[in-house]
Design an enzyme around this catalytic site. Structure first.
Site, PDB file in Angstrom:
ATOM      1  N   HIS B 119       0.824  -1.126   0.027  1.00  0.00           N
ATOM      2  CA  HIS B 119      -0.021  -0.059  -0.041  1.00  0.00           C
ATOM      3  C   HIS B 119       0.905   1.064   0.003  1.00  0.00           C
ATOM      4  O   HIS B 119       2.119   1.113   0.553  1.00  0.00           O
ATOM      5  CB  HIS B 119      -0.841  -0.173   1.203  1.00  0.00           C
ATOM      6  CG  HIS B 119      -1.853   0.855   1.396  1.00  0.00           C
ATOM      7  ND1 HIS B 119      -1.730   2.165   1.766  1.00  0.00           N
ATOM      8  CD2 HIS B 119      -3.374   0.885   1.272  1.00  0.00           C
ATOM      9  CE1 HIS B 119      -2.563   3.066   1.789  1.00  0.00           C
ATOM     10  NE2 HIS B 119      -3.753   2.106   1.666  1.00  0.00           N
ATOM     11  N   ASP B 197       3.143  -4.928   7.360  1.00  0.00           N
ATOM     12  CA  ASP B 197       1.921  -4.339   7.225  1.00  0.00           C
ATOM     13  C   ASP B 197       0.772  -5.175   7.483  1.00  0.00           C
ATOM     14  O   ASP B 197       0.356  -6.110   6.379  1.00  0.00           O
ATOM     15  CB  ASP B 197       1.722  -3.485   5.820  1.00  0.00           C
ATOM     16  CG  ASP B 197       0.401  -2.730   5.750  1.00  0.00           C
ATOM     17  OD1 ASP B 197      -0.422  -3.117   6.693  1.00  0.00           O
ATOM     18  OD2 ASP B 197       0.159  -2.191   4.608  1.00  0.00           O
ATOM     19  N   GLN B 200      -4.491  -5.511   6.237  1.00  0.00           N
ATOM     20  CA  GLN B 200      -5.720  -5.996   5.897  1.00  0.00           C
ATOM     21  C   GLN B 200      -5.524  -7.787   6.130  1.00  0.00           C
ATOM     22  O   GLN B 200      -6.383  -8.612   6.172  1.00  0.00           O
ATOM     23  CB  GLN B 200      -5.276  -6.664   4.196  1.00  0.00           C
ATOM     24  CG  GLN B 200      -5.547  -5.281   3.619  1.00  0.00           C
ATOM     25  CD  GLN B 200      -6.795  -4.544   3.627  1.00  0.00           C
ATOM     26  OE1 GLN B 200      -7.834  -5.294   3.845  1.00  0.00           O
ATOM     27  NE2 GLN B 200      -7.001  -3.213   3.073  1.00  0.00           N
ATOM     28  N   LYS B 223     -10.488  -1.107  10.349  1.00  0.00           N
ATOM     29  CA  LYS B 223     -10.781  -2.529   9.423  1.00  0.00           C
ATOM     30  C   LYS B 223     -10.999  -3.630   9.906  1.00  0.00           C
ATOM     31  O   LYS B 223     -11.270  -4.700   9.503  1.00  0.00           O
ATOM     32  CB  LYS B 223      -9.608  -2.529   8.566  1.00  0.00           C
ATOM     33  CG  LYS B 223      -9.025  -1.558   7.465  1.00  0.00           C
ATOM     34  CD  LYS B 223      -8.000  -1.876   6.522  1.00  0.00           C
ATOM     35  CE  LYS B 223      -7.165  -0.730   6.073  1.00  0.00           C
ATOM     36  NZ  LYS B 223      -7.961  -0.018   4.876  1.00  0.00           N
ATOM     37  N   CYS B 363      -4.899   2.610  -3.520  1.00  0.00           N
ATOM     38  CA  CYS B 363      -3.423   3.060  -3.077  1.00  0.00           C
ATOM     39  C   CYS B 363      -2.327   1.897  -3.373  1.00  0.00           C
ATOM     40  O   CYS B 363      -1.679   1.939  -2.515  1.00  0.00           O
ATOM     41  CB  CYS B 363      -3.816   3.190  -1.251  1.00  0.00           C
ATOM     42  SG  CYS B 363      -4.600   4.627  -1.022  1.00  0.00           S
TER      43      CYS B 363
END
Lengths: 135, 405
Positions: B119, B197, B200, B223, B363
């Site tokens: 991202h 990261d 997600q 999220k 993104c």
């Protein structure tokens, strides 16, 4: 679907003034940063003077875009024929929404304004280059 | 299928006269009543600043705030709450690493491996660092799920200048949940640290940061049913102890004189200013909520939806799935393109049916460019979505295609 929405889809399938103009006086590429779409505008001027009273002879465009930006470019390139540069520089959101016949949310508005923004940017850039050239 | 739709008040909304079908969960999920109430209750009943006051409200607020930290610790299985730093979200978490760690540990000529699937929030902070400090960026452009990743990382790690590997646990575009453990091991063997990261992955799969052995792990609350404006940075304690403060201000200090300041203990050293107290408390409640449902129930539900959606979408003429169309090693994220139809138009048309999806580059512009795409449309599922909603999507897509092509 109302006639304006229908018109947008028709223009998307069969755009007006689509394609390159090799001998254009101003060529400007515009990018919609929110989606990465890109449009190139080819502008021909009647007097080739870049003065505010100079008139647009024709404009063509090419690139990738959604239905709103392609329809906007199609209608805009038609409408601006014969318009004085000072008038073109004065156009904004209101004229584009009127042209398309629909009200647009903030993100779709960026799509609709991309062709106009690119044309105006191209004219301003060409004018400032010319001024520098004269000095 | 899970029976939890009643917990989410927004799912009763009508959009353009149609019931909302919310398929933009990779952007942000909806919030259950318990989370909304937890935030409101803080303001209604015990609103006070944390760690400062000695009065009852301040103590209540501090306890709830620190309880949430313990919930996060246990949620990702960190060793200690000292390793849990609250931030505004994944983006701030990664920037914290770029400023408080990288700027004091990396020098001109050092290098960072950055994955092409990242991202923008896991790309731009490194580009800013590169520009400012002359640090090099090595792009890892393999996007597969297995061996090609580990081969490429091995090749890149041959450069002994690599100090950090910035990876994505689950792709917000390809939908792949990567097996990152072997990559982390490879990086460590080459002497590099790993930032993962998890924005997600956290909402969809159980995280164990000790098992993963990553050095930095970043994620957002919003999220995973939590509030916006709150996120987490996990960092191994030994590394945190070598880091300089990020923002300066209240909360992050023990003492301030005209000449100097003494930084606070971990983790507060990295939490300058009044934090998003309501958000942190809401995040703690979101964790409770997800744990009540349970990972295996959530996983089964999402797998079922994703597999079904992949099958149905691929039946549509001219529709291409971005990346691998298999449901294995996947979270409920499916990006696709349709011949002759711009992603914006897909999203705008589906909105008329009450269906919310994402359009654009999500993104991940370098990834889209790498794949030769200008943009894509993306549907992403969460625990409250249903098979019927997938059917509505497919019908609406077919109608849209018939209008446009």
């Amino acid at each position: 679907m109302n006639e304006y929405a229908q018109q947008i889809i028709e223009l998307y399938k069969h755009p007006l003034n689509f394609g390159k103009t090799e001998d254009a006086d101003i060529i400007k590429i515009g990018i919609n940063l929110s989606c990465g779409d890109q449009v190139s505008m080819y502008i021909k001027l009647k007097a080739k003077s870049l003065e505010l009273k100079d008139e647009i002879e024709s404009i063509s465009f090419e690139g990738t875009g959604c239905s709103v930006s392609v329809a906007s470019a199609s209608l805009l390139t038609e409408m601006l024929k014969g318009k004085k540069l000072e008038e073109v520089l004065g156009w904004g959101t209101m004229e584009i929404e009127e042209l398309l016949g629909v009200e647009l949310g903030p993100s779709r508005l960026k799509c609709a304004l991309l062709p106009l923004d690119t044309i105006q940017e191209g004219i301003r850039e060409a004018k400032s280059l010319k001024l520098k050239g004269q000095n | 299928m899970l029976n939890i739709r009643k917990d989410f008040p927004i799912l009763n909304r009508l959009i353009n006269g149609k019931p909302l079908v919310y398929f933009d969960n990779a952007a942000t999920t909806q919030k259950p009543n318990v989370v909304i109430e937890a935030e409101a209750n803080y303001y209604r009943q015990y609103n006070a600043n944390v760690h400062r006051g000695i009065h009852t409200l301040a103590e209540e607020a501090t306890k709830m705030y620190e309880d949430a930290r313990e919930k996060v610790r246990s949620f990702i299985n960190a060793k200690s709450t000292k390793e849990i730093i609250f931030t505004r979200g994944t983006t701030e978490s990664i920037n914290l690493v770029a400023y408080a760690w990288a700027r004091s540990h990396l020098q001109a000529g050092d290098e960072i491996i950055v994955s092409i699937i990242n991202h923008h929030s896991n790309i731009v902070p490194w580009q800013m660092l590169a520009e400012e400090r002359g640090v090099g960026i090595q792009w890892m452009d393999a996007v597969g799920t297995g061996r090609d990743l580990s081969l490429q990382i091995a090749q890149l790690l041959q450069s002994r200048k690599i100090k950090l590997v910035a990876l994505t646990h689950a792709s917000n575009t390809l939908g792949v949940l990567y097996d990152v453990k072997p990559l982390i091991k490879q990086a460590h063997e080459a002497g590099a640290l790993v930032l993962l990261d998890g924005a997600q992955s956290v909402p969809h799969t159980q995280i164990d940061v000790q098992d993963l052995d990553c050095d930095f792990f970043a994620f957002s609350g919003h999220k995973m049913c939590g509030p916006t404006g709150v996120g987490v940075l996990y960092t191994k304690q030994a590394i945190l102890e070598t880091m300089k403060p990020f923002h300066g201000g209240g909360e992050m200090i023990k003492a301030v004189t005209k000449e100097n300041f003494v930084a606070n203990d971990l983790p507060w050293k990295f939490e300058a200013g009044t934090p998003n107290i309501a958000g942190v408390i809401g995040l703690g409640v979101a964790i409770d909520y997800l744990q009540t449902i349970g990972w295996s129930a959530m996983h089964d539900h999402e797998q079922e939806l994703t597999q079904y959606a992949l099958e149905q979408l691929q039946k549509i003429d001219g529709l291409d799935i971005v990346g691998q169309p298999e449901a294995d090693n996947r979270i409920g994220v499916i990006a696709f393109t349709v011949d002759g139809l711009h992603p914006h138009d897909i999203a705008a048309e589906l909105d008329k049916y009450g269906i919310a999806i994402r359009a654009g580059h999500h993104c991940t512009q370098p990834l889209h460019t790498h794949l030769g795409l200008n943009g894509s449309a993306r549907v992403s599922f969460y625990i409250y979505n249903t098979m019927e909603e997938v059917d509505m999507l497919i019908r609406a897509l077919q109608q849209t295609i018939s209008v446009y092509t």
